[in-house]
Design a protein around this motif. Structure first.
Motif, short mmCIF file in Angstrom:
data_model
loop_
_atom_site.label_atom_id
_atom_site.label_comp_id
_atom_site.label_asym_id
_atom_site.label_seq_id
_atom_site.Cartn_x
_atom_site.Cartn_y
_atom_site.Cartn_z
N VAL A 179 -0.20 3.72 -6.98
CA VAL A 179 -0.50 3.16 -5.66
C VAL A 179 0.72 2.38 -5.18
CG1 VAL A 179 -2.05 1.72 -4.31
CG2 VAL A 179 -2.92 2.97 -6.29
N ILE A 180 1.14 2.63 -3.94
CA ILE A 180 2.25 1.90 -3.31
C ILE A 180 1.67 1.13 -2.13
CG2 ILE A 180 4.50 2.10 -2.17
CD1 ILE A 180 4.72 4.89 -3.57
N ALA A 181 1.86 -0.18 -2.09
CA ALA A 181 1.23 -0.98 -1.04
C ALA A 181 2.04 -2.24 -0.76
CB ALA A 181 -0.19 -1.36 -1.44
N ALA A 182 1.78 -2.83 0.41
CA ALA A 182 2.37 -4.11 0.81
C ALA A 182 3.89 -4.08 0.84
CB ALA A 182 1.87 -5.25 -0.07
N GLY A 183 4.47 -2.94 1.20
CA GLY A 183 5.92 -2.85 1.29
C GLY A 183 6.48 -3.83 2.31
N GLY A 184 7.62 -4.42 1.96
CA GLY A 184 8.24 -5.41 2.85
C GLY A 184 7.40 -6.65 3.05
N GLY A 185 6.46 -6.90 2.13
CA GLY A 185 5.56 -8.04 2.28
C GLY A 185 4.34 -7.74 3.12
N GLY A 186 4.28 -6.52 3.65
CA GLY A 186 3.18 -6.15 4.54
C GLY A 186 3.50 -6.51 5.98
N ALA A 187 2.93 -5.77 6.92
CA ALA A 187 3.12 -6.09 8.34
C ALA A 187 2.35 -7.36 8.67
CB ALA A 187 2.63 -4.93 9.21
N PRO A 188 3.02 -8.40 9.17
CA PRO A 188 2.33 -9.68 9.40
C PRO A 188 1.38 -9.63 10.59
CG PRO A 188 4.59 -9.81 10.19
CD PRO A 188 4.45 -8.47 9.52
N VAL A 189 0.15 -10.08 10.35
CA VAL A 189 -0.86 -10.15 11.40
C VAL A 189 -1.57 -11.49 11.29
CG1 VAL A 189 -1.21 -7.65 11.51
CG2 VAL A 189 -2.65 -9.04 10.00
N SER A 190 -2.22 -11.87 12.39
CA SER A 190 -2.98 -13.12 12.39
C SER A 190 -4.30 -12.88 13.11
CB SER A 190 -2.19 -14.23 13.08
OG SER A 190 -2.84 -15.48 12.91
N ARG A 191 -5.25 -13.77 12.90
CA ARG A 191 -6.55 -13.66 13.54
C ARG A 191 -6.59 -14.59 14.75
NH1 ARG A 191 -10.77 -11.26 11.18
NH2 ARG A 191 -9.90 -11.58 9.08
N VAL A 192 -6.80 -14.01 15.92
CA VAL A 192 -6.84 -14.78 17.16
C VAL A 192 -8.16 -14.49 17.87
CG1 VAL A 192 -5.72 -15.22 19.38
CG2 VAL A 192 -4.33 -14.67 17.37
N PHE A 193 -9.02 -15.52 17.93
CA PHE A 193 -10.34 -15.38 18.56
C PHE A 193 -11.09 -14.15 18.02
CE2 PHE A 193 -7.74 -17.49 21.92
CZ PHE A 193 -8.35 -18.75 21.83
#
Length: 302
Positions: A179-193
């Protein structure tokens, strides 16, 4: 060699770009095929492996080509590198699945005001201050000098959760080979409302690898570099590569802190994993990619 364990292995983006080579898919595939046997040696001993990777050189090239958001570039580079890695492993007879992964961060993380993390690798154009300033002005980037280069800098928020974690554990539970995952630290996202939205930033891959390892119940975290492990008195005549050390010793010596852009995050991630892992006897290794099998066997520094 440690066997029968669940292990997260993190390799740097430079493992897919050999020094002096142009950053092309052909050269990335060539480097990936050279890297793959080291990962396969860990897996062949009966260990479950989740592989994560850096994306610095690759996302840097993408950033110079277009002005889209950092999360989009993070996702795009994961797909690109994941494709190359899957092809390399499958050419050697090992099925691999790459998951484009989102990493949840706090929109109020202080890093968003600090903007201290490099998000792009240097290019030939970034050697020239005039060209770099023009690029920064045209794209509203923050650019800082780093040695002979100029780099774009963005926030480096702390990873809070890996959103595709269930997909990773499902593949592991199904005994999928790699399994290959979270490359580059993963694409950064946040929860907004209540909505998940992409944010401009770069999540440290080693910090995300540590979070991944703790979240999936891994016993080990291996961080492979292209320049060896942790050195005591680095650069001095009596310097030596450390073999077995405790997190307390590393913290007391402030190991890696003089190198915040390279070894520092790796040491911090290894300490965090060992200190905060729910697994008894959790261990971490930092060492050269070429020594992966010896490191697992305890015959090299770790």
């Amino acid at each position: 060699m440690q066997t029968g364990q669940r292990v997260v292995v993190a390799v740097g983006g430079n493992a897919l770009q050999r020094r002096g080579d142009r950053l092309t898919i052909e050269n990335m595939l060539k480097a990936a095929k050279q890297m793959a046997p080291a990962i396969m040696a860990i897996q062949a001993a009966g260990n479950e492996v989740v592989l994560t990777h850096g994306n610095g050189p690759q996302v840097g090239e993408l950033a110079l080509e277009r002005s889209c958001a950092g999360d989009v570039l993070g996702a795009e580079s994961q797909g690109q590198i994941g494709y190359v890695l899957c092809q390399a492993f499958q050419s050697l007879g090992v099925d691999a699945a790459a998951i484009v992964t989102q990493t949840l961060v706090d929109a109020a993380d202080p890093a968003f005001s600090a903007r201290r993390r490099s998000s792009s690798a240097p290019s030939r154009a970034s050697r020239r201050p005039t060209a770099s300033r023009a690029l920064a002005k045209g794209l509203d980037w923050t650019v800082k000098q780093d040695g002979e280069y100029y780099r774009r800098v963005v926030a480096s928020p702390k990873p809070q959760a890996i959103l595709q974690l269930d997909a990773v554990t499902a593949l592991l539970d199904a005994k999928y080979p790699l399994v290959i995952a979270a490359g580059g630290g993963g694409a950064p996202v946040s929860r907004v409302f209540g909505d998940i939205v992409g944010v401009e930033g770069v999540v440290d891959k080693d910090g995300t690898a540590s979070l991944m390892a703790r979240s999936i119940g891994a016993q080990g975290l291996i961080i492979l570099t292209d320049g060896g492990g942790i050195w005591e008195k680095f650069g001095k005549p009596d310097g030596r590569e450390m073999r077995v050390v405790t997190p307390q010793y590393l913290r007391a010596r402030k190991s890696g802190q003089k190198f915040p852009g390279s070894m520092g995050p790796k040491v911090a991630a290894a300490i965090e994993f060992v200190m905060e892992s729910p697994e008894p006897g959790a261990w971490a290794i930092i060492g050269d990619l070429n020594d992966a099998a010896e490191l697992m066997g305890g015959t090299r520094a770790r």
